[in-house]
Design an enzyme around this catalytic site. Structure first.
Site, PDB file in Angstrom:
ATOM      1  N   HIS A  26      -3.262  10.058   0.028  1.00 53.80           N
ATOM      2  CA  HIS A  26      -3.373   8.791  -0.695  1.00 53.80           C
ATOM      3  C   HIS A  26      -3.138   8.998  -2.188  1.00 53.80           C
ATOM      4  CE1 HIS A  26      -4.356   5.511   1.972  1.00 53.80           C
ATOM      5  NE2 HIS A  26      -5.181   6.274   2.656  1.00 53.80           N
TER       6      HIS A  26
ATOM      7  N   GLU B  32       0.839  -1.196   0.000  1.00 56.22           N
ATOM      8  CA  GLU B  32       0.000   0.000   0.000  1.00 56.22           C
ATOM      9  C   GLU B  32       0.879   1.252   0.000  1.00 56.22           C
ATOM     10  OE1 GLU B  32      -3.633   1.970   2.588  1.00 56.22           O
ATOM     11  OE2 GLU B  32      -3.346  -0.192   2.599  1.00 56.22           O
TER      12      GLU B  32
ATOM     13  N   ASP C 120       4.029 -14.123  11.807  1.00 60.07           N
ATOM     14  CA  ASP C 120       2.713 -14.454  11.260  1.00 60.07           C
ATOM     15  C   ASP C 120       1.753 -13.284  11.472  1.00 60.07           C
ATOM     16  OD1 ASP C 120       0.274 -15.497  10.530  1.00 60.07           O
ATOM     17  OD2 ASP C 120       0.492 -17.370  11.644  1.00 60.07           O
TER      18      ASP C 120
ATOM     19  N   LYS D  72      -7.888  -1.073  10.902  1.00 59.34           N
ATOM     20  CA  LYS D  72      -7.196  -1.404   9.662  1.00 59.34           C
ATOM     21  C   LYS D  72      -5.994  -0.489   9.487  1.00 59.34           C
ATOM     22  CE  LYS D  72      -6.374  -1.414   5.027  1.00 59.34           C
ATOM     23  NZ  LYS D  72      -5.590  -0.453   4.219  1.00 59.34           N
TER      24      LYS D  72
END
Length: 409
Positions: free
Chosen positions: A360, A71, A261, A245
């Site tokens: 973004h 991202e 993990d 998130k």
């Protein structure tokens, strides 16, 4: 005898897939000698970009933090958030984290009273069996630390164990101990549904805190809006999902970079976010008593390791731990959490201020430039021009690239 697919070499698997020549060549060029044994049916390496958060201050020490993510804005946001916190005293770890992992033997329709009595009477024997299952763990003071029988309802019950795992995440160790304990419960075998670790990590909570001068955020009103957004994450599950998130954007990028993990970490985090019965944001931001600082805190389970698993097999993971200065496990956990909190701060600041989209889209412009065919120095030039346009898409990027090359010609 014909080999099974998993028994083939990577080249043999590609042959059996009957791919067109260009696709087969593409995969062959991306095979390596390190990765084939890590997963079944390996055909190639899938690469992700790694960036670095150059300076994250934790407990007075500066860390260069590796981050692996696809991202575009994640590393930039983490760097921005860490810079803001660094204007004060940096991030502060709270308490000593515990390397504890749980496991369960699950029972259905067993006589719960009889089983409870059996476990109580055999507790010393069960503890000894656990030691024998992983003697090296027990010798260094790790291994089984607690066991308890729990009734979930009239049909479901479990034997829950807690294992101190040391420097490893410990999944294999916990499962090995569970299998040994299962054999001691042979009389109840018809009622055993399964024996497996749990990634919930409720015994392995980690906390970090941060303070930011409100002037660095744009003043008191800007800080109050960040607090308001944080509060929304406590009462609105839809807001909490997005906020969490954003936390995992940074947190998981470090977990992945260190060979741990990230799926287990995220699952545990989301479960902890819903521990009250209402899904809430994992972080909390408030104003200091003198209203001169914005104070943040992030607490969640974090089961990761420094040894074992993929870490030993991934040269990049080992080098990334070296880049971090080879921290002890407690420090690594707090660096991971601090990175997540840095991303959280940057996202809240953007949403409360100019909006998240501007940042973004600046990063997205680079991706569009690459998709348009820009290479090397062209990427930055195309991205800079594209970010100034009202329309930001691949067509516009291709147009800018064409004009740039035409001018250079």
């Amino acid at each position: 005898m014909t080999k099974k697919f998993y028994q083939e070499t990577p080249a043999g698997r590609l042959d059996r897939l009957a791919l067109k020549a260009s696709l087969q060549t593409f995969y062959q060029e991306r095979q390596s000698t390190e990765m084939p044994e890590l997963i079944e049916n390996y055909i190639a390496d899938f690469k992700l970009p790694e960036g670095v958060l150059p300076s994250l201050i934790l407990d007075g020490q500066s860390f260069s933090v590796p981050m692996v993510t696809e991202e575009p804005s994640v590393v930039a946001a983490a760097s921005n958030g860490a810079r803001l916190v660094g204007l004060a005293d940096g991030f502060q770890g709270k308490g000593k984290s515990q390397a504890l992992l749980g496991g369960e033997i699950l029972f259905l329709d067993v006589d719960q009273a009889v089983l409870a009595t059996f476990i109580k009477d055999k507790e010393e024997r069960l503890i000894e069996v656990a030691k024998q299952a992983k003697p090296s763990m027990a010798a260094r003071g790790d291994g089984l630390k607690a066991l308890a029988f729990e009734v979930l309802d009239d049909r479901h019950s479990k034997l829950a164990i807690t294992v101190q795992t040391g420097l490893a995440m410990g999944a294999n160790a916990v499962n090995t101990i569970l299998e040994a304990l299962k054999k001691e419960l042979e009389d109840f075998a018809p009622f055993i549904v399964g024996a497996i670790l749990t990634n919930s990590g409720q015994d392995a909570l980690v906390s970090v805190e941060a303070g930011v001068p409100i002037e660095a955020l744009g003043g008191l009103r800007a800080a109050e809006k960040i607090v308001a957004l944080s509060d929304f994450g406590k009462v609105d599950a839809d807001r909490a999902v997005t906020e969490n998130k954003g936390i995992f954007n940074g947190l998981s990028a470090v977990v992945l970079a260190t060979g741990n993990d990230y799926r287990a970490v995220e699952a545990a985090g989301h479960a902890y976010a819903a521990r009250t019965g209402r899904y809430q944001s994992l972080s909390e931001w408030r104003l200091s008593a003198d209203r001169k600082q914005l104070l943040g805190r992030l607490t969640m389970p974090l089961n990761i390791g420094l040894l074992g698993g993929a870490i030993a097999a991934l040269p990049m993971a080992q080098r990334n731990l070296e880049l971090l200065g080879n921290p002890d496990l407690d420090t690594l956990k707090k660096v991971v959490l601090a990175t997540g909190l840095a991303n959280n701060l940057a996202a809240l600041k953007a949403v409360a201020g100019p909006g998240i989209q501007a940042g973004h889209m600046r990063m997205q412009a680079r991706t569009l430039a690459i998709q348009a065919g820009a290479v090397a120095g062209e990427i930055v030039l195309v991205a800079e021009q594209l970010s100034k346009k009202n329309r930001i898409d691949q067509h516009e990027a291709e147009k800018i690239l064409g004009e740039l090359r035409s001018h250079d010609a």
